[in-house]
Every structure is written in C-alpha cells, then in structure tokens.
Design an enzyme around this catalytic site. Structure first.
Site, PDB file in Angstrom:
ATOM      1  CE  LYS A  61       2.497 -10.963   6.768  1.00 43.69           C
ATOM      2  NZ  LYS A  61       2.006 -12.328   7.062  1.00 43.69           N
ATOM      3  CB  SER A 110       0.094  -6.743   7.154  1.00 44.20           C
ATOM      4  OG  SER A 110       0.418  -5.493   7.740  1.00 44.20           O
ATOM      5  CE1 TYR A 135       4.969  -8.492   8.246  1.00 42.94           C
ATOM      6  CE2 TYR A 135       3.979  -6.299   8.235  1.00 42.94           C
ATOM      7  CZ  TYR A 135       3.895  -7.656   8.500  1.00 42.94           C
ATOM      8  OH  TYR A 135       2.730  -8.176   8.998  1.00 42.94           O
TER       9      TYR A 135
END
Length: 322
Positions: A145, A117, A141
C-alpha cells in the site's frame, strides 16, 4: 464524469459504487470477482470482469466507456496471507496498480483515487496518527500500500494526473443487508461467526500496553468510507490540474479496544459468550487511531456513524456459514 471503479463488486467497492451513482456520477465496475460478487453491482452499472494485470483489457475498458477518472480499490488485503505470500501480494497490489496507471496515462484519464490503508503506518507510537506520522509498515500488505502511494503520487506528478491517496482505518458496517461483509477476516464478522456457532470468539493478545490489554483501533463505517471517495473524486475533478496530490486519513479519530468491541457486539446481537484469549498475531500494533483533521479541512468530510451503528448494520446482513 465517468468513473472506473476497480474492485467495485467487493465489500467496500460496492458501497463506493452506490455512493457515486447516488451522487449523480456515472460508474463502470472492473472486478475479477475473486472475492467480489456480481450481484452487488447495480443492474444499470456496467461490469467488466477482469484482472488489473490485464493491461489490454484495462485500456479497452477505459476507451469504450469514456472513462475520465478512476477509483482503485482492487487489491489483496489479508495481512497474514501477505506474510505467507509476499510475491503474490506485490504482483497483485503493485504490478496491478502499475499496469492500471499505465492505462490511465495512455487513456488521458485525469483523476485517480487510490484506496490505501492505515497499515502504511505500521505500529505508530502516538495517540493520534496524522498524515505526517512516519510510514513504517510491518507486513507485506502495508508495504504494497505504501509502495502504491509512492507510485500514484509519482505518476500523477509526471503525467499531470490529479491524485488522492485515502488511508482507511478499520472498516465495518453495511449500508444495506445485501452489501454486508461476507468475509471473516475483519473483527466484527469474525466475532459474528463464532457467536452464531455458539463458540467463543478469539482475542489475539490481552497483554498490550492499552487500558484493557487488547488492541485499540479506529473503526469507520463503510458508508462513511464511500462518502469520502465521492468527496475526493469530486474534489479532484473540480480542481483539475490545481488539485495536485492528496494524502488523507479516513477515520473517526476515536479508539475502541477489541474487548470493548466484543462487549458491544454481544449486547447488540444478544449472544453473550466469554471470549478466549490466545497468542498475539504477528504484526498487530497495540493502538492505531486516526487524526481526521486534514480530511475535514480539505474535503469537508466527517464521519457520521458510531460503532453501535456499524455493528447493528453488519448484523442485519449477517448470514451464518454452514
């Protein structure tokens, strides 16, 4: 080759499955169906229901289906939720990936595509984000990643697996109405939900250092994302041990502000409602726009769809919530 596609019943994953099978590749879907839907998986594609935390099931699936490559999309992906539940996100996104890679190595799988991402960049202070832009994630988050990328790269080098980390920017649109994004966590469906209910969509902050004060993002059609997975998978399988490890931005290289996007959504849908400006959300950077030069040079891939096509295709599959 036979590709195991984790998260293949989800919004992005179901598009990847169709793109892969449409390109003549064999696919097996592995999904816990927590957010995915079984009816998104084509009838001729096997569906294994399970968690990436279930190491024995992963190994059985790889062995029973003769899996030779993996496309890993299964992950938790809500930024706000990751701030509230960081342990849950690290467990699902990092420990789940570690167990999957363990099964991959044990099963002698030689190609691995990881869905990463743009969140790994955090709040970059550049006009165009290249793959060399410092990775400084600003929420759990994004951290998971980036940690995932490190883990994929290290495992690939240690065990002879060709790997690719694909850093998506803002995914939107649909290849078919039945594959549309059914969540309300991304901008376009969030605005659709408000407009069809006759309520004002929310703009989270209008005082950013951007031309109209709202966040600027690089929006990419989900069908283009799916084509990028096919290109990456085929590159890895063709190059084999010479493929090494790739890290590639997947975006259009064009920025669109939240205000501009809302104006275009109103135009496409015919629902003109003045948005309501509210406070900024924690962790939202002002501008994140990709440089897509490396992916074009490496895979010969380039985005085909513009923002209007994303909105129109998403609107065609939109079902108002009750």
């Amino acid at each position: 080759m036979t590709w195991l596609i984790t998260g293949g019943a989800g919004y992005i994953g179901s598009h990847v499955v169709r793109a892969m099978t449409g390109a003549g590749e064999r696919a097996v879907v592995y999904d816990d169906l927590s957010t995915g839907r079984a009816d998104r998986v084509p009838a001729d594609v096997p569906l294994v229901t399970g968690s990436t935390l279930d190491r024995p099931l992963l190994s059985r699936t790889i062995a029973e289906h003769g899996v030779t490559g993996v496309v890993h999309l299964a992950a938790k992906k809500q930024v706000g939720e990751s701030v509230e539940l960081p342990l849950h996100y690290y467990r699902e996104n990092v420990e789940g990936l570690r167990g999957l890679l363990d099964a991959v190595v044990a099963g002698d799988v030689r190609s691995f595509v990881f869905s990463s991402s743009a969140a790994v960049y955090g709040s970059p202070d550049v006009d165009l984000v290249t793959e060399e832009t410092p990775t400084l994630p600003i929420n759990p988050y994004g951290e998971t990643k980036l940690t995932g990328e490190w883990l994929v790269r290290a495992a690939g080098r240690a065990y002879g697996v060709a790997t690719a980390n694909l850093r998506y920017f803002n995914v939107a649109g649909a290849a078919a109405p039945e594959l549309a994004d059914t969540g309300v966590f991304n901008l376009i469906p969030m605005v659709f939900e408000k407009l069809t209910a006759g309520r004002a969509p929310l703009v989270f902050g209008a005082d950013y250092p951007t031309p109209d004060g709202t966040c600027v993002r690089d929006y990419i059609h989900v069908s283009d994302i799916a084509r990028a997975h096919v290109a990456a998978a085929r590159h890895l399988s063709a190059a084999g041990g010479d493929a090494g490890d790739l890290t590639l931005n997947i975006g259009r290289g064009e920025g669109v502000s939240v205000r501009e996007m809302m104006d275009l959504i109103a135009e496409v849908t015919g629902h003109a409602v003045e948005p309501l400006v509210t406070d900024r959300r924690p962790g939202d950077p002002p501008r994140v726009v990709a440089s897509a030069d490396r992916v074009a040079a490496t895979l010969g891939w380039k985005a085909q769809y513009g923002v209007r096509a994303m909105i129109e295709s998403a609107w065609s599959g939109w079902t108002p919530r009750n």
